[in-house]
Motif scaffolding. Structure first.
Motif, PDB file in Angstrom:
ATOM      1  N   ALA A 120      15.733-136.390 -41.256  1.00  0.00           N
ATOM      2  CA  ALA A 120      16.693-137.164 -40.279  1.00  0.00           C
ATOM      3  C   ALA A 120      16.071-137.180 -38.732  1.00  0.00           C
ATOM      4  CB  ALA A 120      18.052-136.447 -40.403  1.00  0.00           C
ATOM      5  N   PHE A 121      16.407-138.458 -38.015  1.00  0.00           N
ATOM      6  CA  PHE A 121      16.194-138.451 -36.800  1.00  0.00           C
ATOM      7  C   PHE A 121      17.146-138.969 -35.904  1.00  0.00           C
ATOM      8  CE2 PHE A 121      12.322-138.808 -39.242  1.00  0.00           C
ATOM      9  CZ  PHE A 121      11.239-137.760 -38.434  1.00  0.00           C
ATOM     10  N   PRO A 122      17.300-138.537 -34.751  1.00  0.00           N
ATOM     11  CA  PRO A 122      18.653-139.019 -33.902  1.00  0.00           C
ATOM     12  C   PRO A 122      18.493-140.472 -33.637  1.00  0.00           C
ATOM     13  CG  PRO A 122      17.178-137.891 -32.458  1.00  0.00           C
ATOM     14  CD  PRO A 122      16.587-137.672 -34.126  1.00  0.00           C
ATOM     15  N   ASN A 123      17.220-141.090 -33.697  1.00  0.00           N
ATOM     16  CA  ASN A 123      16.944-142.783 -33.166  1.00  0.00           C
ATOM     17  C   ASN A 123      15.908-143.481 -33.953  1.00  0.00           C
ATOM     18  OD1 ASN A 123      14.829-142.003 -31.320  1.00  0.00           O
ATOM     19  ND2 ASN A 123      16.637-141.243 -30.183  1.00  0.00           N
ATOM     20  N   ARG A 124      15.914-144.589 -33.816  1.00  0.00           N
ATOM     21  CA  ARG A 124      14.466-145.146 -34.265  1.00  0.00           C
ATOM     22  C   ARG A 124      13.286-144.763 -33.480  1.00  0.00           C
ATOM     23  NH1 ARG A 124      14.341-149.746 -37.445  1.00  0.00           N
ATOM     24  NH2 ARG A 124      16.295-150.574 -38.165  1.00  0.00           N
ATOM     25  N   VAL A 180      19.423-146.832 -41.871  1.00  0.00           N
ATOM     26  CA  VAL A 180      19.948-146.816 -40.414  1.00  0.00           C
ATOM     27  C   VAL A 180      21.434-146.692 -40.722  1.00  0.00           C
ATOM     28  CG1 VAL A 180      20.302-148.364 -38.321  1.00  0.00           C
ATOM     29  CG2 VAL A 180      18.040-148.469 -39.993  1.00  0.00           C
ATOM     30  N   ARG A 181      21.801-145.543 -40.144  1.00  0.00           N
ATOM     31  CA  ARG A 181      23.152-145.241 -39.742  1.00  0.00           C
ATOM     32  C   ARG A 181      23.944-145.088 -38.331  1.00  0.00           C
ATOM     33  NH1 ARG A 181      23.765-140.025 -40.133  1.00  0.00           N
ATOM     34  NH2 ARG A 181      21.542-139.715 -40.680  1.00  0.00           N
ATOM     35  N   PRO A 182      25.061-145.389 -38.130  1.00  0.00           N
ATOM     36  CA  PRO A 182      25.477-145.325 -36.895  1.00  0.00           C
ATOM     37  C   PRO A 182      25.183-143.993 -36.034  1.00  0.00           C
ATOM     38  CG  PRO A 182      27.270-146.333 -37.984  1.00  0.00           C
ATOM     39  CD  PRO A 182      26.197-145.570 -39.252  1.00  0.00           C
ATOM     40  N   GLU A 183      25.003-142.985 -36.657  1.00  0.00           N
ATOM     41  CA  GLU A 183      24.825-141.663 -36.085  1.00  0.00           C
ATOM     42  C   GLU A 183      23.501-141.214 -35.875  1.00  0.00           C
ATOM     43  OE1 GLU A 183      26.474-141.001 -40.283  1.00  0.00           O
ATOM     44  OE2 GLU A 183      26.941-142.325 -38.620  1.00  0.00           O
ATOM     45  N   GLY A 184      22.506-141.935 -36.852  1.00  0.00           N
ATOM     46  CA  GLY A 184      21.081-141.582 -36.605  1.00  0.00           C
ATOM     47  C   GLY A 184      20.323-142.305 -37.872  1.00  0.00           C
ATOM     48  N   ILE A 185      19.178-141.781 -38.025  1.00  0.00           N
ATOM     49  CA  ILE A 185      18.067-142.417 -38.919  1.00  0.00           C
ATOM     50  C   ILE A 185      17.752-141.441 -40.039  1.00  0.00           C
ATOM     51  CG2 ILE A 185      15.832-143.465 -38.905  1.00  0.00           C
ATOM     52  CD1 ILE A 185      17.659-145.307 -37.636  1.00  0.00           C
ATOM     53  N   ASP A 186      17.778-141.925 -41.350  1.00  0.00           N
ATOM     54  CA  ASP A 186      17.357-141.098 -42.261  1.00  0.00           C
ATOM     55  C   ASP A 186      15.766-141.748 -43.065  1.00  0.00           C
ATOM     56  OD1 ASP A 186      19.249-139.172 -42.132  1.00  0.00           O
ATOM     57  OD2 ASP A 186      20.701-140.484 -43.504  1.00  0.00           O
ATOM     58  N   LEU A 187      14.792-140.955 -43.036  1.00  0.00           N
ATOM     59  CA  LEU A 187      13.395-141.403 -43.231  1.00  0.00           C
ATOM     60  C   LEU A 187      12.998-140.815 -44.815  1.00  0.00           C
ATOM     61  CD1 LEU A 187      10.599-142.177 -41.105  1.00  0.00           C
ATOM     62  CD2 LEU A 187      10.313-140.507 -43.212  1.00  0.00           C
ATOM     63  N   VAL A 188      12.515-141.458 -45.776  1.00  0.00           N
ATOM     64  CA  VAL A 188      12.034-140.994 -46.797  1.00  0.00           C
ATOM     65  C   VAL A 188      10.673-141.305 -47.002  1.00  0.00           C
ATOM     66  CG1 VAL A 188      14.220-140.370 -48.099  1.00  0.00           C
ATOM     67  CG2 VAL A 188      13.213-142.573 -48.346  1.00  0.00           C
ATOM     68  N   GLU A 208      14.900-142.276 -59.869  1.00  0.00           N
ATOM     69  CA  GLU A 208      15.496-141.259 -58.946  1.00  0.00           C
ATOM     70  C   GLU A 208      15.935-141.782 -57.763  1.00  0.00           C
ATOM     71  OE1 GLU A 208      13.269-137.575 -56.527  1.00  0.00           O
ATOM     72  OE2 GLU A 208      11.999-139.012 -57.851  1.00  0.00           O
ATOM     73  N   ILE A 209      17.078-141.563 -57.091  1.00  0.00           N
ATOM     74  CA  ILE A 209      17.485-141.788 -55.959  1.00  0.00           C
ATOM     75  C   ILE A 209      16.894-141.240 -54.680  1.00  0.00           C
ATOM     76  CG2 ILE A 209      19.549-142.113 -54.608  1.00  0.00           C
ATOM     77  CD1 ILE A 209      21.077-142.429 -56.991  1.00  0.00           C
ATOM     78  N   LEU A 210      16.319-142.046 -53.752  1.00  0.00           N
ATOM     79  CA  LEU A 210      15.628-141.626 -52.787  1.00  0.00           C
ATOM     80  C   LEU A 210      16.467-141.687 -51.417  1.00  0.00           C
ATOM     81  CD1 LEU A 210      12.077-143.238 -53.167  1.00  0.00           C
ATOM     82  CD2 LEU A 210      12.743-140.975 -54.173  1.00  0.00           C
ATOM     83  N   LEU A 211      17.199-142.705 -51.194  1.00  0.00           N
ATOM     84  CA  LEU A 211      18.320-142.983 -50.256  1.00  0.00           C
ATOM     85  C   LEU A 211      19.431-143.334 -51.040  1.00  0.00           C
ATOM     86  CD1 LEU A 211      16.449-144.656 -47.228  1.00  0.00           C
ATOM     87  CD2 LEU A 211      17.315-142.263 -47.439  1.00  0.00           C
ATOM     88  N   PRO A 212      20.669-142.775 -50.887  1.00  0.00           N
ATOM     89  CA  PRO A 212      21.754-143.170 -51.631  1.00  0.00           C
ATOM     90  C   PRO A 212      22.151-144.537 -51.008  1.00  0.00           C
ATOM     91  CG  PRO A 212      22.220-141.307 -50.152  1.00  0.00           C
ATOM     92  CD  PRO A 212      20.893-141.469 -49.875  1.00  0.00           C
TER      93      PRO A 212
END
Length: 925
Positions: free
Chosen positions: A202-206, A181-189, A161-165
Motif C-alpha cells: 500500500a502507498f499513500p499516493n501514485r 486506486v482508492r480515495p485514501e491511497g494506492i494498493d499495488l500487487v 485467486e483474487i489479487l485485488l478485491p
C-alpha cells in the motif's frame, strides 16, 4: 513464425490442400477450408456445417457445428446456433454447449459466460471460479483478469485467486503489476509469469507507488548493465517504456525522473527531454555530461546544436524559429540595434554562428550572442556560406560578407544559394557563373545552372542539359533532352521529364558523356544507380504505372506489364495483374498463369508456392461487366488473428496490413492479405503506402524513421527524426531538427533547412507555412497575408483561410483572383467550390474555375470531393458532378454509400443501382 507445410487451395469452387512442393495432399472436396494450424489441423465446411480435418483431409471432428475455433490439438471451441462449448477430438463435451461465450485463457483454462455471469473452468471442465460476477475480461495475453460489478473492479489470476478485491473505482494493469486506486491511497500487487501473487503493498499516493516501481526497474537493469569505464558523460537508456539518464555504473543521474521522448545533441552534450510524470507535460534541457537540468521550457523546438559555437540557440514557439534562448534559459523575442527594437518574426537560418532573422518583412543577421551583424534593411538574405550571403535589396540581388561589404554588386535578378566559391547568377532572364573577382566564367545564356558537385555543374540551354567545370570549361555541350537532370552518381544521372499534366514524371538514365543508357520512359527506376554494373543484381522498375524487373545493365528481364511484383530476389518472381496472381521465371517464362487469388513464397524456401482464396468477409464492388469483386472496407476493419501467432491490426492499403505477434503488441510487422509476414516484427509503427513506399518507425532512443517497399525491403534505412508520405517522388524528412526532402533512393534533393515542409504536388510545396518552393529547392513565391495557408497546392492553387473568409493563391504567393468567399474547397482539376456570402449570412456552395469565375447557376447545401468527381447535396437529395460541372447522377439519391475504381453505388428510395462514373446504369435491384 512456424514453417507451413500444408496449404489450402480452391479449384472449381471446392477446397483441398497441397504440400510445399505443390502436390495435392487431398483433392478439392470441401465447401471451404481455413488455414492450417502448426499441428496440421484446419476447420472445414461441408453442406453448411463445420468440422475439423487433418493434413490428409480426414475427418477429426464431425461436421455438425455452426462454427469452430481450434484451441489445442485436443480442444475445440464449438458453436451450435447461439450456444458454445468445448469438445475434445472425439466430440466429447468438456464444457457443455450451453454458454453464451467462452474465451480460452493461459494454462488451458476457459473464461465462460452464462446468464450475464462469468466463471472460470480448467481444461477438464472443472469450475475454478463459480459464475458470480457480471463483469470479467481478459487483459491482452496476461495471466490475470479484471472482474467486478462494473462500478467497482478488481484483479484475479487465471487460477481464480483474487489479487485485488473488486472494491476499486479504478484499476490500472501493466505487464506484471496492477494498481488499485482508492480515495485514501494506492494498493499495488505484483505477480509472476503464471499470475501467482508475489507482493502486495500500500502507498499513500501514485507518486510513491511510481517511485517504487521505477526504482525496482532500475535495480533490475543494473544487474545486467555493463559498466562503461571510459564514459565521461551520462548515457540515455530506454528501459521498459521510458528513457533514463544513467552514469557509467547504470545508476540514474536524475533520480526517478523518466522521460517518454529524448532528443540528444551529442556535439554539445545536451538533450531535450520530455516528461509527463503525474499527467503533467514538461519539457527540459538536460546537461547529459553533468546529469543536471539546465532549464524547463515551453517551446515547440530548440536547436541545441547552436550552443556549440554560441551562448544562444534558436527556439520555436509555433511554426517558426521565433526566439533565441541562452544556456541559462534567458529568452529573446527581439533584438536591439541602437534605440530600435526588432521583433523576431523568424530565424530563417543559422550557419557559422550567425542567425539570419526576418523582422517586419525585412532581413538582418545577428550573432548567436544576440549582437546585430547586418542591419534590418534587406528584402532577403540567404544562408551564410564561408562568411558570405546572397542578398536582395530594392528587388535586385547581390552577394555580401558578414560586415556588409559588397562581394557582388546589387545588379542581378537572382543569386542562387551559395555552396561554392563560384556564384550562379541570373541576369536578363538567363543564368551565368561569376567568380569573386566578378569575372564571367560562363556567359548569361543558360536557362538553369545546378549547384557545383565535385567541381562540375549541370547546365541547361534551350531545353537540353550539359556540364561545365569550375574553370568555366564546357565538358559536355547541352545535348541531353530533359526537364531536369539529377546529380551524377558514379558517372550516371537520372533524367526527369514532366508530362503536360504537371504531375506525372518520366525518368531515364544518362552517362556523363551524354550517352543515353535508358530513354526517359519510366515512372520509377528503383535501386538502379546503386546496383549499376554489379553482377546478378536486379531492381524493380515502373513504367506507365506498371511494374517490371530490370538488371544492372538496364535490360528489362520482365517487362513492365504488372500491377504488383513480389520477391524479385528469388529465382522465380510472383506477379499480379488485374487482381490475379501468377509466377514467372527471371527470364520471363510463364511458370504459373496469372489467374490465382494469391501466391506466396513459403518461409525458408525458394520455389514452394501457396495459393489461397480471398477472404469471404470482404465487401464487394461491381465491374464494368456487372461482376462483383471483393472490395476491402477499411472503415469497418476489425483486428483478427491469422493463426496462433499473428494478429492483423490495421490496413495499410494495396492489400497490406500492420500486424503483431501474439503476446508482443509493441513490435509491428508488415503482412499481406493472407497474413504472410513480409518483414520482421521490429517496428514501432508502419504507415499506409504512398507511391509504393511506407514510412516505418523503429525502436531507438529517439524517434527514428525510414521507408520500406511493398516487399518489406528497407529501401531507405531508418535514420531520420521524422518523415512524411512520398508525393511527387519526394518525401519531406527531418534531420537534426530541420526538414528537407529526399528522393525514393533516400538521397538529399533539398537539404534540411525548414521548420515545416509540405508535400510536393504540381511541382511545388509549401514550407514554413508561407514559403513556396519548387523541386530544386528554389523559392518561387511567398504568402505575405494574415491568413493561414492550407496546403498542399493542387492545380497550381492553394487554399488560404482568414477570419470568416477564404480564397486561393498561386505558387507565387499572390491571390489567384480578386474575390474572397465565406469558404472554399481545394481545386480538383480546374474546378473548386466556394461558399458565397448572402444577406442572411451563411450561404450555399457554387462551382468556380481557376480564375475564380462562378460557372454554374446551381447552388448546393453540401459538397464532398470524391476522386475525379464531387458528391453534392441539393435540399435533402444527393447527386454527383464531374469536373466540368455536369451531372453524372442527378440529385435524387437518398444515399451514395460506396465508390470503387469504376463504379458508384447509390440508393434511390429503396432501390439500389450500380452506376459507371459516366452515368451508365449497369446493375440495379
Amino acid at each position: 513464425m512456424w514453417a507451413q507445410s500444408v496449404f489450402p487451395v480452391v479449384e472449381n469452387g471446392k477446397w483441398g490442400a497441397i504440400d510445399q512442393y505443390g502436390n495435392f495432399l487431398f483433392s478439392p472436396q470441401y465447401d471451404h477450408l481455413m488455414p492450417y494450424t502448426p499441428n496440421n489441423l484446419a476447420v472445414a465446411a461441408l453442406q453448411g456445417k463445420y468440422g475439423v480435418v487433418n493434413r490428409k483431409g480426414e475427418q477429426v471432428l464431425d461436421f455438425q457445428y455452426d462454427h469452430i475455433e481450434i484451441v489445442t490439438p485436443n480442444r475445440f471451441l464449438v458453436w451450435k446456433k447461439y450456444r458454445c462449448g468445448v469438445v475434445d477430438k472425439y466430440g466429447k463435451e468438456v464444457l457443455p454447449i450451453r454458454y453464451d461465450a467462452i474465451t480460452p485463457l493461459k494454462k488451458r483454462s476457459y473464461l465462460y459466460q452464462q446468464n450475464q455471469r462469468f466463471g472460470i473452468a480448467d481444461q477438464g471442465g472443472k469450475e475454478i471460479l463459480e459464475r458470480t460476477y457480471p463483469v470479467m475480461s481478459s487483459v491482452d495475453s496476461l495471466p490475470v483478469l479484471l472482474f467486478g460489478t462494473g462500478k467497482q473492479v478488481g484483479v484475479l489470476n487465471i487460477s481464480g485467486e483474487i489479487l485485488l478485491p473488486p472494491v476499486y473505482p479504478q484499476v490500472d494493469v501493466a505487464e506484471q503489476h496492477a494498481i488499485g486506486v482508492r480515495p485514501e491511497g494506492i494498493d499495488l500487487v505484483e505477480w509472476d509469469s503464471t499470475g501467482s501473487l508475489l507482493t502486495a503493498q500500500a502507498f499513500p499516493n501514485r507518486e510513491e507507488a511510481r517511485n517504487y516501481l521505477e526504482s525496482k526497474k532500475l535495480k533490475m537493469y543494473q544487474q545486467t548493465y555493463s559498466p562503461h569505464e571510459g564514459l565521461e558523460q551520462g548515457v540515455w537508456q530506454y528501459i521498459g517504456d521510458s528513457y533514463y539518464l544513467l552514469d557509467k555504473q547504470g545508476r540514474s543521474l536524475l533520480g526517478y525522473r523518466k522521460f517518454y521522448h529524448v532528443e540528444e545533441a551529442p556535439e554539445v552534450g545536451l538533450a531535450l527531454a520530455y516528461s509527463n510524470d503525474g499527467g503533467e507535460e514538461s519539457a527540459f534541457v538536460v546537461d547529459s555530461q553533468q546529469g543536471t537540468f539546465l532549464y524547463q521550457h515551453n517551446f515547440k523546438k530548440i536547436a541545441l546544436k547552436d550552443y556549440f559555437s554560441a551562448n544562444w540557440a534558436r527556439a520555436a514557439s509555433g511554426d517558426y524559429w521565433d526566439h533565441l534562448i541562452s544556456r541559462r534559459g534567458e529568452i529573446k523575442s527581439s533584438v536591439e540595434m541602437g534605440d530600435i527594437r526588432y521583433p523576431i518574426d523568424e530565424v530563417v537560418s543559422c550557419r557559422e554562428g550567425v542567425a539570419v532573422i526576418r523582422s517586419q518583412d525585412k532581413y538582418g543577421a545577428v550573432s548567436l550572442n544576440g549582437e546585430v551583424v547586418l542591419p534590418f534593411e534587406y528584402d532577403y538574405l540567404g544562408d551564410v556560406w564561408q562568411g558570405m550571403l546572397n542578398a536582395k535589396k530594392g528587388g535586385i540581388a547581390g552577394v555580401i560578407d558578414l560586415k556588409g561589404n559588397t562581394i557582388l554588386p546589387f545588379q542581378y535578378e537572382e543569386v542562387a544559394t551559395l555552396n561554392h566559391p563560384l556564384f550562379r547568377v541570373k541576369l536578363g532572364g538567363k543564368w551565368g557563373v561569376l567568380n569573386k573577382e566578378r569575372q564571367v566564367l560562363l556567359p548569361f545564356v543558360y536557362d538553369a545552372i545546378a549547384p557545383f558537385v565535385d567541381g562540375i555543374a549541370n547546365i541547361k540551354k534551350e531545353g537540353q542539359w550539359g556540364r561545365v567545370n569550375q574553370e568555366g570549361t564546357i565538358v559536355l555541350a547541352p545535348t541531353i533532352k530533359a526537364d531536369s537532370l539529377r546529380t551524377f552518381v558514379d558517372g550516371l544521372a537520372i533524367t526527369v521529364n514532366v508530362k503536360r499534366s504537371g504531375q506525372q514524371k518520366v525518368l531515364g538514365l544518362v552517362k556523363e558523356s551524354g550517352e543515353v543508357v535508358i530513354p526517359p520512359s519510366y515512372d520509377h527506376l528503383g535501386d538502379l544507380l546503386a546496383i549499376w554494373g554489379k553482377s546478378k543484381e536486379r531492381t524493380l522498375v515502373r513504367k506507365g504505372g506498371r511494374y517490371g524487373v530490370m538488371n544492372s545493365q538496364g535490360k528489362e528481364l520482365i517487362p513492365c506489364l504488372y500491377d504488383t511484383i513480389a520477391e524479385i530476389e528469388q529465382e522465380v518472381v510472383i506477379v499480379q495483374r488485374q487482381g490475379k496472381w501468377g509466377v514467372r521465371s527471371i527470364d520471363d517464362k510463364e511458370l504459373l498463369p496469372v489467374k490465382y487469388d494469391s501466391i506466396h513464397f513459403l518461409e525458408g524456401t525458394k520455389k514452394q508456392l501457396l495459393e489461397v482464396m480471398v477472404r469471404d468477409t470482404a465487401d464487394y464492388k461491381v465491374t464494368h461487366s456487372g461482376y462483383f469483386k471483393p472490395l476491402s472496407n477499411e472503415k469497418k476493419f476489425t483486428p483478427y488473428r491469422v493463426d496462433e501467432n499473428i494478429v492483423v491490426e490495421k490496413p495499410l492499403g494495396d492489400g497490406f496490413y500492420q500486424a503483431y505477434e501474439v503476446g508482443n503488441t509493441l513490435y509491428k510487422g508488415l503482412v499481406d492479405y493472407n497474413g504472410i509476414a513480409l518483414t520482421a516484427f521490429k517496428y514501432k509503427s508502419i504507415a499506409p503506402f504512398s507511391e509504393g513506399l511506407s514510412r516505418v518507425e523503429v525502436f531507438k532512443k529517439r524517434k527514428t524513421v525510414g521507408f520500406i517497399d511493398m516487399y518489406g525491403k528497407e529501401v531507405i534505412t531508418p535514420r531520420f527524426e521524422d518523415a512524411n508520405y512520398f508525393s511527387g517522388s519526394l518525401s519531406a524528412v527531418m534531420h537534426k531538427g530541420a526538414w528537407g526532402y529526399v528522393d525514393i533512393e533516400g538521397e538529399w534533393v533539398i537539404p534540411a533547412q525548414f521548420m515545416e515542409a509540405g508535400r510536393f504536388i504540381d511541382g511545388v510545396a509549401l514550407v514554413n507555412k508561407r514559403i513556396i518552393i519548387n523541386t530544386e529547392g528554389a523559392i518561387v513565391g511567398r504568402y505575405k497575408g494574415d491568413g493561414k495557408v492550407v496546403g498542399p497546392f493542387r492545380s497550381e492553387r492553394c487554399v488560404v483561410k482568414e477570419d470568416k473568409q477564404a480564397y486561393h493563391i498561386l505558387p507565387s504567393g499572390n491571390a489567384a483572383y480578386r474575390r474572397k468567399f465565406q469558404d472554399v474547397t481545394r481545386f480538383n482539376g480546374e474546378r473548386a467550390f466556394v461558399k458565397m456570402y448572402t444577406s442572411e449570412g451563411s450561404g450555399k456552395w457554387r462551382m468556380i474555375d481557376v480564375n475564380g469565375n462562378v460557372i454554374s447557376d446551381t447552388s448546393f447545401e453540401q459538397v464532398k470531393e470524391k476522386g475525379n468527381s464531387f458528391q453534392v447535396r441539393v435540399g435533402k437529395r444527393l447527386g454527383v458532378l464531374d469536373l466540368e460541372g455536369k451531372w453524372i447522377i442527378i440529385p435524387e439519391c437518398t444515399s451514395i454509400r460506396a465508390y470503387s475504381d469504376e463504379v458508384i453505388k447509390v440508393e434511390v428510395e429503396e432501390k439500389v443501382r450500380y452506376i459507371l462514373k459516366d452515368g451508365t446504369v449497369i446493375y440495379s435491384y
